[in-house]
Design a protein around this motif. Structure first.
Motif, mmCIF file in Angstrom:
data_model
loop_
_atom_site.group_PDB
_atom_site.id
_atom_site.type_symbol
_atom_site.label_atom_id
_atom_site.label_comp_id
_atom_site.label_asym_id
_atom_site.label_seq_id
_atom_site.Cartn_x
_atom_site.Cartn_y
_atom_site.Cartn_z
ATOM 1 N N GLU A 453 1.386 -1.193 -0.117
ATOM 2 C CA GLU A 453 -0.305 -0.207 -0.293
ATOM 3 C C GLU A 453 1.302 1.069 -0.121
ATOM 4 O O GLU A 453 1.592 1.337 0.981
ATOM 5 N N ASN A 454 1.322 1.961 -0.977
ATOM 6 C CA ASN A 454 1.528 3.776 -0.712
ATOM 7 C C ASN A 454 0.224 3.910 -0.749
ATOM 8 O O ASN A 454 0.406 5.344 -1.648
ATOM 9 N N GLY A 455 -0.164 4.407 0.394
ATOM 10 C CA GLY A 455 -1.239 5.509 0.452
ATOM 11 C C GLY A 455 -2.416 4.752 0.307
ATOM 12 O O GLY A 455 -2.096 3.710 -0.477
ATOM 13 N N ILE A 456 -3.322 5.670 0.245
ATOM 14 C CA ILE A 456 -4.927 5.218 -0.168
ATOM 15 C C ILE A 456 -5.788 6.369 -1.382
ATOM 16 O O ILE A 456 -4.901 7.333 -1.104
ATOM 17 N N ASP A 457 -6.220 5.890 -1.522
ATOM 18 C CA ASP A 457 -7.395 6.321 -2.847
ATOM 19 C C ASP A 457 -8.281 6.950 -1.984
ATOM 20 O O ASP A 457 -9.030 6.388 -0.943
ATOM 21 N N LEU A 458 -8.539 8.524 -2.646
ATOM 22 C CA LEU A 458 -9.695 8.828 -1.262
ATOM 23 C C LEU A 458 -10.974 9.448 -2.855
ATOM 24 O O LEU A 458 -10.542 9.658 -3.645
ATOM 25 N N GLU A 459 -11.643 8.386 -2.618
ATOM 26 C CA GLU A 459 -13.083 8.501 -4.063
ATOM 27 C C GLU A 459 -13.651 9.662 -3.649
ATOM 28 O O GLU A 459 -14.358 9.748 -2.415
ATOM 29 N N PHE A 507 -10.904 22.302 -0.484
ATOM 30 C CA PHE A 507 -12.192 22.443 -1.896
ATOM 31 C C PHE A 507 -12.477 23.631 -3.035
ATOM 32 O O PHE A 507 -13.336 24.691 -2.005
ATOM 33 N N THR A 508 -12.186 23.935 -4.089
ATOM 34 C CA THR A 508 -13.010 25.076 -4.852
ATOM 35 C C THR A 508 -13.006 24.858 -6.985
ATOM 36 O O THR A 508 -12.085 24.031 -6.922
ATOM 37 N N LEU A 509 -13.712 24.562 -6.504
ATOM 38 C CA LEU A 509 -15.267 23.976 -7.968
ATOM 39 C C LEU A 509 -13.999 25.387 -8.905
ATOM 40 O O LEU A 509 -14.369 26.820 -9.035
ATOM 41 N N ILE A 510 -13.545 25.136 -10.492
ATOM 42 C CA ILE A 510 -13.352 25.404 -11.107
ATOM 43 C C ILE A 510 -14.531 25.513 -11.876
ATOM 44 O O ILE A 510 -14.224 24.763 -13.147
ATOM 45 N N ASN A 520 -19.995 21.074 -3.407
ATOM 46 C CA ASN A 520 -20.306 20.500 -1.961
ATOM 47 C C ASN A 520 -20.130 19.239 -1.920
ATOM 48 O O ASN A 520 -20.660 18.067 -2.811
ATOM 49 N N ILE A 521 -18.914 18.708 -0.932
ATOM 50 C CA ILE A 521 -18.349 17.351 -0.696
ATOM 51 C C ILE A 521 -18.232 16.392 -0.309
ATOM 52 O O ILE A 521 -18.525 16.325 0.908
ATOM 53 N N GLY A 522 -18.117 15.142 -0.670
ATOM 54 C CA GLY A 522 -18.328 13.739 0.067
ATOM 55 C C GLY A 522 -17.097 12.940 -0.458
ATOM 56 O O GLY A 522 -16.586 12.683 -1.554
ATOM 57 N N LYS A 718 -14.402 23.072 2.696
ATOM 58 C CA LYS A 718 -13.203 22.280 3.785
ATOM 59 C C LYS A 718 -13.899 20.729 4.576
ATOM 60 O O LYS A 718 -15.310 20.464 5.001
ATOM 61 N N TYR A 719 -13.372 20.604 4.560
ATOM 62 C CA TYR A 719 -13.555 18.927 4.566
ATOM 63 C C TYR A 719 -12.408 18.015 5.191
ATOM 64 O O TYR A 719 -11.551 18.240 5.525
#
Length: 799
Positions: A453-459, A507-510, A520-522, A718-719
């Motif tokens: 495991e080289n870190g983890i993935d954030l979905e 997070f900022t949406l461009i 709005n992030i999950g 901010k999450y």
């Protein structure tokens, strides 16, 4: 003769499945392929083994590549599970490793009941192999309730274990003895005697403190042998020794001197008539390294021996497997070669005394060992809080190769003498076959189904409307890095990240016209799984006591409730939460004056709602528990007469005046999402059903304004990460009620250094708090970049 030949064939084939492919190189080829994938071992050094509630378990981990005997640099993620005495998981933790090392701490939950617990350390890569290479460290936690020590039942398990695994009639060999109590701990006996059918004594033996012994034994055909064993209390137990085989080969190993050892094969006339002068061979192997040595019984001889130079041995553990002419293993013996492995010595000295601290130097006596990465635990000399029976030597050199439980493996590698070398050899002789099953080896190599495991993935998912794949998402990390992410059907992926629990991502949406928007992030993260249960548990060793005696381990009154940090460190201490009248129409007027307002200080100290409930004296368990589908379980720590004997009632919890049917909604609920709460342990107004108390929680009427709270731009979301890798804290010394009390001498912590690096001369220095102790113990473990290991315990007298 045909009947004997058939018996020989059955005997020498029962260890393996049927094989059709036999050849000189078949065994070695299968062996090498089985170990093509490198094996890793891990050792967890904790600053002590007994903890008081609200302390921290300070730890340092070492990951070792057994194939090349060096730190395992490919491992970047290590998983630690906390299990109770029954092997049920209580919590799990994830640590970031680098260059074969990791460090961190685990808070001792104040709601954990007093008793024994286990820390199981493993990696994702270990799942590829049938053999369990996880490391388990037992700890004890002392809480409000004292631990009553169990009384032992005088029941014994007596085993007779022939060296190499074969007991053959009319073939002299060595018989091992293992005497243990009901929990698997060794029992020293006064004397053991072996008698034949005519009641003639044919052998005598004794056992070590671990219940191990041996004696020379030549079982005769048609004779039954009985062992009579006398224990220290005068009792005698009689047991019958297993019958020897009519066909077979007795295999033994004996040390000659520092440079040589001898292997001996003995058989009987019936076996010799079948094998004649066919060639057997010995495979000396370890972790993919092997030497093959042919052996042949001389004509008309029932005995053959070979004196071998120890250069054929690998450093550390060696597995000696004897194969018959058909390439089938018929005997096995473990041998340890400590040449140049345990020579590292060091000395600890005081350099100077300052106002409130002592300057300490650690020096390797062999300067050629050079740069080492050490972890150092500093405790009072009279401590009873460190009963660590593991060391980095035993964890990496011994345990990976042995099946089952080893009592106090650290013993064999501390202050090594010739006597201890003999005791280690006795342990290996009585362990039988190694951890590796030749059935598995011949079936083929393990598959590489699990990667490092080289870190983890954030979905992630964007819940904002109108987002297209032409838009971009900008994420900013706590360390100042930023990255643009592609969006596909409102979803995005952050790969190979090491998110720290409690940190935040911005997070900022461009959008396509270049304007910025607040999304709005999950997020969903998949951390490595840790088993919900573990089998590797062992009960406490219990001394025999009088039935009327009773001993308790009492919880010391040692640490101030307003715990602080010494040596110019900083700690956050929860304020006394203030009670205010909250102008919230949901709160009944008669309750308003009793509500506790959630302040920013409280949010920082107790980041989750369950932390608040736990801090108010409830038992809170989070995560799926064995036999349950709920993720959050809360109950009182005090039994209630309303609920019957030994029942710990569950509180009634209201969220915005709605009673919760279960508590799953509270799982990882941030404290900053609630406005106020009331915890009434009397359960007033709820009648008999309120035996567990009543808890009322009110969420914020408006979502928290992230922009005001964090001073961010209005387009930033901010999450806060609820899960992730454990943050690495700087060690702090708790504020004790007294440094001169018996409680501090028994349970106190003076210092912990997780990463002490020696220079090219083998020297390192650090400072510790001056607690006015006259004698201090230093417990040191370490590993160098070249894979050399260090384990030492030093006492320092303070002038």
């Amino acid at each position: 003769m045909h009947r004997i030949s058939l018996l020989f064939l059955i005997l020498f084939s029962n260890i393996l499945l049927a094989q059709t492919e036999i050849g000189d190189n078949f065994v070695k080829d299968k062996f090498l392929k089985y170990f093509e994938l490198p094996r890793e071992s891990v050792f967890l050094h904790t600053n002590k083994t007994t903890y008081i509630a609200n302390e921290e378990v300070w730890l340092k981990g070492y990951v070792y590549n057994r194939h090349n005997s060096k730190p395992f640099s490919q491992t970047t993620t290590v998983h630690v599970g906390l299990y109770n005495v029954d092997g049920k998981k209580f919590n799990d933790y994830h640590f970031k490793a680098r260059d074969g090392y990791f460090k961190g701490s685990i808070a001792v939950d104040s709601m954990l009941a007093s008793g024994e617990y286990y820390l199981r350390t493993s990696t994702n890569w270990m799942k590829n192999f049938k053999e369990d290479d996880s490391f388990v460290q037992k700890i004890t936690i002392l809480n409000e309730k004292s631990i009553e020590k169990a009384k032992s039942v005088k029941e014994y398990d007596i085993q007779f274990l022939p060296e190499g695994g074969n007991l053959v009639e009319d073939a002299p060999g060595v018989m091992g003895v293992k005497v243990t109590d009901i929990n698997g701990y060794g029992v020293r006996i006064v004397e053991g005697s072996i008698f034949d059918t005519d009641n003639t004594q044919v052998a005598r033996f004794y056992t070590s403190i671990f219940g191990l012994g041996k004696f020379n034994f030549n079982p005769k055909a048609g004779t039954t042998y009985v062992a009579k064993i006398e224990f220290s209390d005068g009792s005698v137990q009689t047991t019958t020794i297993q019958k020897p085989s009519a066909i077979g080969i007795s295999f033994s190993v004996k040390n000659v001197d520092d440079d040589r050892f001898i292997i001996s094969l003995t058989t009987n006339a019936a076996t010799k008539a079948v094998i004649k002068e066919q060639q057997f061979y010995l495979l000396i192997h370890k972790d993919g390294h092997a030497n093959r040595i042919p052996i042949t019984f001389p004509k008309n001889k029932l005995f053959v021996s070979k004196v071998l130079n120890k250069e054929v041995l690998n450093k550390g553990m060696n597995i000696l497997t004897l194969f018959n002419p058909d390439g089938k293993p018929i005997a096995e013996r473990l041998v340890f070669n400590n040449s140049d492995l345990l020579d590292s010595q060091l000395e600890v000295s005081k350099l100077s005394t300052e106002e409130d601290s002592l300057s300490i130097q650690v020096k390797l006596l062999d300067a050629s060992k050079g740069m080492q990465n050490l972890s150092v635990s500093v405790l009072p000399e009279k401590t009873i809080s460190n009963n660590n029976q593991n060391s980095i030597y035993s964890a990496l050199y011994l345990k990976p190769y042995i099946r089952g439980f080893i009592e106090n493996p650290r013993y064999y590698f501390r202050d090594v003498t010739e006597k201890k070398e003999d005791e280690l050899d006795l342990l290996l002789m009585t362990q039988g076959w190694s951890k590796y099953d030749w059935n598995d080896i011949f079936k083929g190599p393990p598959g590489q189904f699990y990667e490092f495991e080289n870190g983890i993935d954030l979905e992630g998912t964007i819940y904002s409307k109108g987002v297209t794949s032409e838009d971009k998402l900008l994420v900013s990390f706590p360390d100042g890095r930023s990255r643009y992410l592609d969006i596909l059907e409102n979803r995005f992926l952050i790969q190979k990240n090491f998110p720290i629990k409690g940190e935040g991502l911005d997070f900022t949406l461009i959008v396509k016209n270049g304007k910025l928007a607040k999304p709005n992030i999950g997020l969903n993260m998949k951390l490595g799984t840790i088993p919900d249960e573990m089998d590797t548990i062992w009960k406490e060793k219990i001394a025999f006591e009088n039935e009327n005696s009773s001993k308790e381990i009492k919880v010391p009154d040692l640490i101030f409730s307003d715990n602080t940090i010494n040596l110019n460190e900083v700690t956050v201490v929860e304020d006394k939460v203030k009670t205010t009248v909250v102008k919230n129409s949901l709160i009944p007027k008669y309750l308003a004056s009793r509500m506790t307002e959630v302040t920013e200080r409280l949010e920082f100290s107790l980041p989750f709602v369950t932390d608040i409930i736990r801090s108010r004296g409830y038992n809170v368990m989070e995560g799926l528990q064995f036999g349950s589908i709920s993720r959050v379980f809360i109950n009182s720590i005090t039994p209630s007469s309303f609920s019957g004997a030994n029942m710990y009632p569950v509180p009634i919890i209201y969220l915005n005046n709605a009673r919760l049917p279960n508590f799953d909604v509270l799982y990882k609920m941030p404290t900053n999402e609630i406005e106020s709460f009331l915890i009434d342990k009397t359960g007033a107004g709820e009648g008999a059903r309120g035996a567990g108390g009543v808890i009322r929680i009110y969420t914020r009427r408006l979502p928290r304004d992230y922009n005001d709270q964090y001073g961010r731009d209005e387009n930033v979301f901010k999450y806060i990460l609820k899960e992730g890798f454990e943050p690495v804290k700087k060690f702090y010394t708790p504020k004790y009620t007294s440094y001169l009390s018996n409680e501090f001498e028994n349970f106190g912590t003076i210092h912990w250094v997780p990463e002490l690096k020696t220079d090219e001369n083998g020297i390192a220095t650090f400072k510790i708090l001056n607690t006015l102790q006259n004698n201090i113990n230093f417990y040191i473990e370490g590993m160098g970049a070249d894979g050399s290991l260090i384990s030492a315990e030093q006492n320092l007298v303070i002038d």
